[in-house]
Structure formats: C-alpha cells, structure tokens
Design an enzyme around this catalytic site. Structure first.
Site, PDB file in Angstrom:
ATOM      1  N   THR A  58       0.709  -1.279  -0.007  1.00 53.03           N
ATOM      2  CA  THR A  58       0.118   0.021   0.002  1.00 53.03           C
ATOM      3  C   THR A  58       0.890   1.152   0.023  1.00 53.03           C
ATOM      4  O   THR A  58       1.852   1.346   0.843  1.00 53.03           O
ATOM      5  CB  THR A  58      -0.883  -0.177   1.211  1.00 53.03           C
ATOM      6  OG1 THR A  58      -1.825  -1.083   1.086  1.00 53.03           O
ATOM      7  CG2 THR A  58      -1.987   1.291   1.273  1.00 53.03           C
TER       8      THR A  58
ATOM      9  N   PHE B 196       1.228   5.245   0.630  1.00 56.20           N
ATOM     10  CA  PHE B 196       0.494   6.277   1.470  1.00 56.20           C
ATOM     11  C   PHE B 196       1.134   7.592   1.161  1.00 56.20           C
ATOM     12  O   PHE B 196       2.197   7.680   0.844  1.00 56.20           O
ATOM     13  CB  PHE B 196       0.724   6.034   2.919  1.00 56.20           C
ATOM     14  CG  PHE B 196       0.144   4.804   3.481  1.00 56.20           C
ATOM     15  CD1 PHE B 196      -0.998   4.926   4.153  1.00 56.20           C
ATOM     16  CD2 PHE B 196       0.718   3.467   3.534  1.00 56.20           C
ATOM     17  CE1 PHE B 196      -1.669   3.851   4.557  1.00 56.20           C
ATOM     18  CE2 PHE B 196       0.237   2.485   3.756  1.00 56.20           C
ATOM     19  CZ  PHE B 196      -1.067   2.611   4.539  1.00 56.20           C
TER      20      PHE B 196
END
Length: 407
Positions: A290, A292
C-alpha cells in the site's frame, strides 16, 4: 485560547517574469492563493529556461491550542458499585486489554477544538490504533505522536486547523487499486504532498485467546482486506462481515468478546487488543503493498540530491489526440510516469458539444492525476509542465517529494 504564530521564513523559487504560471495549492489557475503562491515560468523548448530566483515569504498562520482528546473525569460512587466495576474490568482483561486507554479517534465535531502545543511531530491517520495507516505514519516518523481520525476528511482538516502537523493517508494498493476518495480530497483541500510511504501489508487472522481458526464462523475486516484474503477465508467457510477498517474489526472482536468471530488485521493490532494470531500472511498475493501520501500545510523545497517524484492534476479540452499530446511532453524529455488516474469533474461532469449535422453530443469531463519521476528543481520538469499548459485548461502541482522504496 487562540494564539497567532509566525512561522519561519520559507524560501520559494520563482521567476521574475512569468509567461506561464503553475500554482501550488490553488483550486484553479484563476483563483488567488492563500498564504503563498509558486509561479513557475518556462519557455518553449526552442528557448532557454529563464533565470530562477530564491525569494523568502513569511507565512502567518493561526494555531489553535487545546486538548485533542476529550477525557471524561472519573467519579467515585458507592463502594459496592465500585467493586462490581472492578470485577467486570478483571473479567474483561481475560480476553483483551483495557480499550479505554487507547486514544479516541477525532471526529468532524472535534476539529473545532484546539490542540496542545508539542515539540513532537503529530501525525493524523484514518482509523484506530493498530491500523496500517498508523504503521505507515510510524515508518515515516518513528518518534511521532499518532492521532487517529474517524474519516479521511477529518485527517485533512486536522492538518488545516493546526491540530496536527501532518497526515498520512493511503492512495493506492498493489492489489485493490486506487483509493478514489483521497484523490478527490486532494483537490478539495489546500494541502501539499511532502512525502510517500510504501508499506508491505501482511494480513493476520486474529481471535480471542484460546480460540482456534476452525472454530470461527464469521470474520470481520475492511472490505479490501477481506477481498485480499479471499482464498483463505473460502477454505475456512466463514461469513465475511465488513468493518470500517482492519484494526477497528480487531477492536470489535476484543471489546465484545466474540469467540466465534475473527478479524483480519495486522500483528500490531493483535498486540494492542490482546488477541491471538491464529494465522499469519493469509493474503492471496504476497506482494501486497500500500502506498501512502504524507500531507502538510507547507510544500517542501524540491532538490536533486536523491530521487524525487512530482504529482500533478490537470484537465484537457476536447479534441483528437489531446491526451496523447499531454503525455508526450514527458516522453520527449525522458521523464518516466509512475501513475495515471482519471476522476470525473464534480462541478462539470458533462460537456455538451453541438454538431449541426448530427445534433448535440455529451462527453464526460475528467481530471487527470499523474505522478512522474523528476524533481521540480530540474529544468526538464519545468519545461514539461510549461509545455503541458498549452493543452491543459487547468493545472495544479500537488507536491514534489522524495521517493520511497520497499526495503
């Protein structure tokens, strides 16, 4: 109490004469900037880039100071009622830790409150303690004070209102794709991208102490986490129940003592809520990453000492090959694109074109988000954006920041 604080002098690179302008932090090119503006002047490829000068701009900001968390005062009641409460607390600790000690997530109503001044960096994230967003914040700032927020927009506003210094929010996942909500919020708010964090996601199956994974009948987690662990959950034959976030699912299982329910969350969530790890790395794809974004009120000064990324958003007028021409400005200067995302324009979702022969036609109007590997301190990036303005009806630089990698 509200106090006014004069922030340090911020150097900004600008050009004395501007033929084309790139505005940082503006909703559109015609609007006025708040606090400061960044005007980047560039000429075509045939001419030389103009001379850039470093100016200093003092930014006057208003800081609100008050406690972030609302702690209710403890009151002493009858001795008998106190004994009952102590007994209940002791029984609860058999399965989980005291959840009242965890920081309370910020809600939209809390954003009108002030915050205590602190020398430590305060970083907002969406979710509750143990969320992957909190892990990303701690990776970027190991000694920071993390501040949970109930919603993505609450994290944006917490930065804008000086309740926190920065916000760390997910923008895309290698399996689940883009988080469209945060793309829309990037344009709606006047924050700047000052960094990125790429986090390896390892999902764990959590349950109450003494529970076996074969005993589970339902599993709670965020919808994306459930989708990323589909094969494991199908083998268990459990019912999947959506929750606000992964750590929130672990909190529900622990606080309610659900023996027949499990949660898909991080190993840190298991530690925080006193749950057992029934299985590790249950995601279908091992390469689950992921990305960010780190957001702040002020942009950082771009450099060339290490790899940088630049994020922009723009719109294009209707016409054949316009998108091809827009992307070609980067290819012509050997600039690599790492991300392309399109989102519909909310204020003008449709464009009506009148064709006298065939009648009117409707087209969707889109915003294009692009990340490219180059620093705004490099002439090639400045020339590329100057060239892009020939086709773009709107252009905004969301941020220029150092690239992050997976160790």
């Amino acid at each position: 109490m509200v106090s006014m604080a004069l922030k340090g002098v911020l150097p900004i690179w600008v050009c004395a004469k501007s033929a084309a302008q790139l505005h940082v932090g503006c909703p559109d090119l015609g609007a006025r900037t708040r606090g400061f503006g960044l005007d980047l002047s560039v000429e075509g490829d045939s001419g030389r880039p103009r001379k850039w000068e470093c100016l200093s701009v003092g930014v006057l900001a208003q800081r609100a100071i008050t406690p972030v968390e609302d702690e209710k005062p403890r009151t002493t009641g009858l001795e008998s009622s106190g004994a009952i409460e102590r007994t209940q607390q002791e029984e609860a600790k058999v399965f989980h830790k005291d959840l009242s000690l965890l920081p309370k997530p910020l809600s939209m109503l809390d954003l009108n409150a002030n915050s205590n001044d602190s020398a430590k960096v305060r970083v907002a994230y969406q979710g509750v303690p143990g969320a992957y967003s909190e892990a990303a914040a701690l990776k970027a700032y190991p000694k920071c004070e993390t501040v949970p927020c109930e919603e993505f927009e609450a994290a944006f506003k917490a930065v804008e209102l000086w309740l926190v210094d920065k916000a760390v929010l997910p923008i895309e996942n290698s399996v689940g794709g883009s988080i469209h909500r945060n793309y829309d919020l990037l344009l709606r708010h006047r924050l700047h991208i000052v960094g990125e964090v790429q986090l390896q996601v390892n999902h764990c199956l959590l349950g109450l102490p003494g529970t076996r994974k074969e005993d589970l009948k339902r599993v709670l987690s965020h919808p994306q986490a459930l989708a990323q662990c589909e094969m494991t959950l199908m083998e268990l034959g459990v019912v999947r129940i959506s929750a606000e976030d992964t750590a929130g699912a672990a909190q529900i299982v622990a606080s309610n003592g659900l023996r027949e329910a499990g949660a898909v969350a991080s190993s840190r969530a298991a530690e925080i809520y006193g749950l057992d790890i029934l299985a590790e790395k249950i995601q279908d794809d091992d390469d689950n990453i992921t990305r960010f974004l780190i957001l702040a009120r002020e942009p950082i000064i771009p450099g060339t000492d290490r790899p940088f990324k630049t994020s922009i958003v723009f719109t294009l007028e209707e016409g054949p090959g316009v998108l091809f021409k827009a992307l070609a400005v980067f290819s012509l200067r050997d600039i690599n694109l790492t991300k392309i995302e399109s989102r519909p324009q909310r204020k003008r979702p449709l464009r009506v074109v009148d064709d006298s022969n065939k009648g009117s036609a409707k087209y969707f109007d889109y915003l294009f988000y692009i990340d490219f590997e180059a620093s705004m301190a490099e002439p090639r990036a400045q020339l590329a954006l100057g060239h892009l303005q020939e086709f773009a009806g709107f252009l905004r630089v969301l941020g220029c920041y150092p690239s992050d990698t997976i160790p």
